[in-house]
Design a protein around this motif. Structure first.
Motif, PDB file in Angstrom:
ATOM      1  N   LEU A 257      91.072 -24.569 -26.340  1.00 59.32           N
ATOM      2  CA  LEU A 257      90.296 -25.764 -26.647  1.00 59.32           C
ATOM      3  C   LEU A 257      89.179 -25.979 -25.642  1.00 59.32           C
ATOM      4  O   LEU A 257      88.083 -26.440 -25.985  1.00 59.32           O
ATOM      5  CB  LEU A 257      91.212 -26.992 -26.667  1.00 59.32           C
ATOM      6  CG  LEU A 257      92.127 -27.127 -27.896  1.00 59.32           C
ATOM      7  CD1 LEU A 257      93.128 -28.259 -27.679  1.00 59.32           C
ATOM      8  CD2 LEU A 257      91.304 -27.376 -29.154  1.00 59.32           C
ATOM      9  N   SER A 258      89.445 -25.629 -24.375  1.00 58.27           N
ATOM     10  CA  SER A 258      88.420 -25.763 -23.342  1.00 58.27           C
ATOM     11  C   SER A 258      87.232 -24.849 -23.633  1.00 58.27           C
ATOM     12  O   SER A 258      86.073 -25.242 -23.484  1.00 58.27           O
ATOM     13  CB  SER A 258      89.014 -25.444 -21.970  1.00 58.27           C
ATOM     14  OG  SER A 258      88.028 -25.543 -20.965  1.00 58.27           O
ATOM     15  N   LYS A 259      87.525 -23.623 -24.075  1.00 56.34           N
ATOM     16  CA  LYS A 259      86.448 -22.696 -24.421  1.00 56.34           C
ATOM     17  C   LYS A 259      85.691 -23.185 -25.658  1.00 56.34           C
ATOM     18  O   LYS A 259      84.466 -23.080 -25.741  1.00 56.34           O
ATOM     19  CB  LYS A 259      87.014 -21.285 -24.651  1.00 56.34           C
ATOM     20  CG  LYS A 259      87.562 -20.629 -23.390  1.00 56.34           C
ATOM     21  CD  LYS A 259      88.165 -19.282 -23.695  1.00 56.34           C
ATOM     22  CE  LYS A 259      87.105 -18.239 -23.971  1.00 56.34           C
ATOM     23  NZ  LYS A 259      86.301 -17.941 -22.771  1.00 56.34           N
ATOM     24  N   THR A 260      86.429 -23.738 -26.616  1.00 60.40           N
ATOM     25  CA  THR A 260      85.783 -24.306 -27.804  1.00 60.40           C
ATOM     26  C   THR A 260      84.896 -25.485 -27.422  1.00 60.40           C
ATOM     27  O   THR A 260      83.773 -25.640 -27.924  1.00 60.40           O
ATOM     28  CB  THR A 260      86.843 -24.763 -28.822  1.00 60.40           C
ATOM     29  OG1 THR A 260      87.657 -23.641 -29.183  1.00 60.40           O
ATOM     30  CG2 THR A 260      86.198 -25.340 -30.066  1.00 60.40           C
ATOM     31  N   LYS A 261      85.393 -26.327 -26.519  1.00 64.69           N
ATOM     32  CA  LYS A 261      84.623 -27.481 -26.041  1.00 64.69           C
ATOM     33  C   LYS A 261      83.327 -27.022 -25.371  1.00 64.69           C
ATOM     34  O   LYS A 261      82.252 -27.577 -25.619  1.00 64.69           O
ATOM     35  CB  LYS A 261      85.478 -28.290 -25.063  1.00 64.69           C
ATOM     36  CG  LYS A 261      84.785 -29.489 -24.474  1.00 64.69           C
ATOM     37  CD  LYS A 261      85.706 -30.182 -23.467  1.00 64.69           C
ATOM     38  CE  LYS A 261      84.980 -31.281 -22.718  1.00 64.69           C
ATOM     39  NZ  LYS A 261      85.838 -31.905 -21.679  1.00 64.69           N
TER      40      LYS A 261
END
Length: 325
Positions: A257-261
């Motif tokens: 999710l951090s990479k998606t963010k």
């Protein structure tokens, strides 16, 4: 057993006296209404007799500095005769205790003030304007409700001091005075006494309150279980294996999710056209530049040089609109 009145001579003895009671600022934790601590956290503090010193922030510092000015300003406005209520009161039977700001001595001929009779408590709050609008209820016609933990605080104070009324004075935004009058509610006082009694029974029996891991996690991680013995190895049982597996899965999901963010952030900035603010129907993104810092000059030998310079960077903060929360 009569209530004891203990002069406050120094911070250490005051904190130690508070350990023996549930105080007015703590009692809301027993109702799951405290913004500062849970009942689980309070249980361990009292059981272990752990003196808690809150790290003072700038708001708290200015609150203390302004307390006298707010109190005397309200007294001048209302025609009150006030004095410092600089004692710690403790009831050994109920194990309820309280500190106070001021006492209002004079009640005769005070225009616009409910006449409850006898001396009253004067409680002072220095409140940020945004926090007031968010957390206090004010219909603009003088009908004001403080946040629930503050309403419980002043009822608890009246119960401990055996006084019939309280004036809660809030200075809002540094320039607006709000005054809330409260009469002692005997039914609330009785419930507070029962709640506190039940809490101390738990402490005596060594039976901690139920844990809510969503809100108690920070206390457990940073305080209750923040030590380890070198060389001790624990073989996980089935339940611990399950928790570790769930943690691992959640950690991987957070990483993803951090990479998606970051990917979404990059796409937004790519289309931002160097704007410092982007307004959307879903909320606002603040993405202006921070100020540069040249760093701090240090030591005689390093005169003329700078340590740890910091370049300005582009900030990125999203504020959602209320309808999308």
């Amino acid at each position: 057993m009569p209530t004891k009145s203990i002069p406050i001579t120094d911070e250490q003895s005051w904190l130690e006296n508070r350990l023996l009671d549930i105080t007015s600022t703590e009692v809301s934790a027993l109702y799951d209404l405290s913004p500062y601590q849970t009942e689980f956290e309070l249980y361990h503090q009292k059981k272990e007799k752990h003196v808690v010193r809150l790290e003072e922030n700038e708001r708290m510092t200015w609150g203390k500095r302004l307390e006298d000015s707010i109190a005397h300003g309200a007294a001048e406005t209302m025609g009150w005769d006030i004095e410092k209520f600089d004692v710690y009161m403790s009831n050994p039977k109920t194990r309820m205790g309280s500190s106070f700001d001021y006492k209002i001595n004079k009640t005769e001929s005070m225009a616009g003030m409910p006449m409850y009779g006898g001396a009253g408590i004067l409680e002072i709050k220095n409140v940020d304007g945004v926090a007031y609008r968010k957390n206090w209820k004010d219909d603009g016609n003088g009908n004001i409700e403080a946040p629930e933990h503050i309403e419980l605080q002043i009822q608890h104070q009246m119960e401990v001091a055996d006084m019939g009324w309280c004036a809660l004075v809030a200075l809002v935004g540094g320039n607006t005075q709000k005054i809330v009058f409260r009469k002692r509610d005997r039914a609330i006082g009785e419930d507070l006494t029962k709640k506190v009694g039940a809490f101390w029974e738990k402490v005596k029996a060594g039976t901690p309150p139920n844990i809510d891991y969503l809100i108690d996690a920070d206390y457990i991680i940073k305080t209750l279980h923040n030590q380890a013995d070198p060389g001790v190895i624990l073989n996980a049982d089935e339940d611990l294996d399950r928790l570790i597996d769930e943690y691992n899965i959640t950690n991987r999901e957070l990483h993803s999710l951090s990479k998606t963010k970051d990917s979404l952030k990059a796409q937004i900035l790519e289309r931002s056209e160097k704007a410092s603010k982007i307004v959307s129907k879903y909320g606002t993104i603040s993405c202006g530049m921070s100020k540069e810092s040249k760093g701090k000059l240090i030591t005689q030998e390093m005169v003329g040089t700078y340590q740890s310079p910091r370049k300005g960077y582009r900030m990125f903060r999203f504020t959602s609109t209320p309808s999308t929360n």
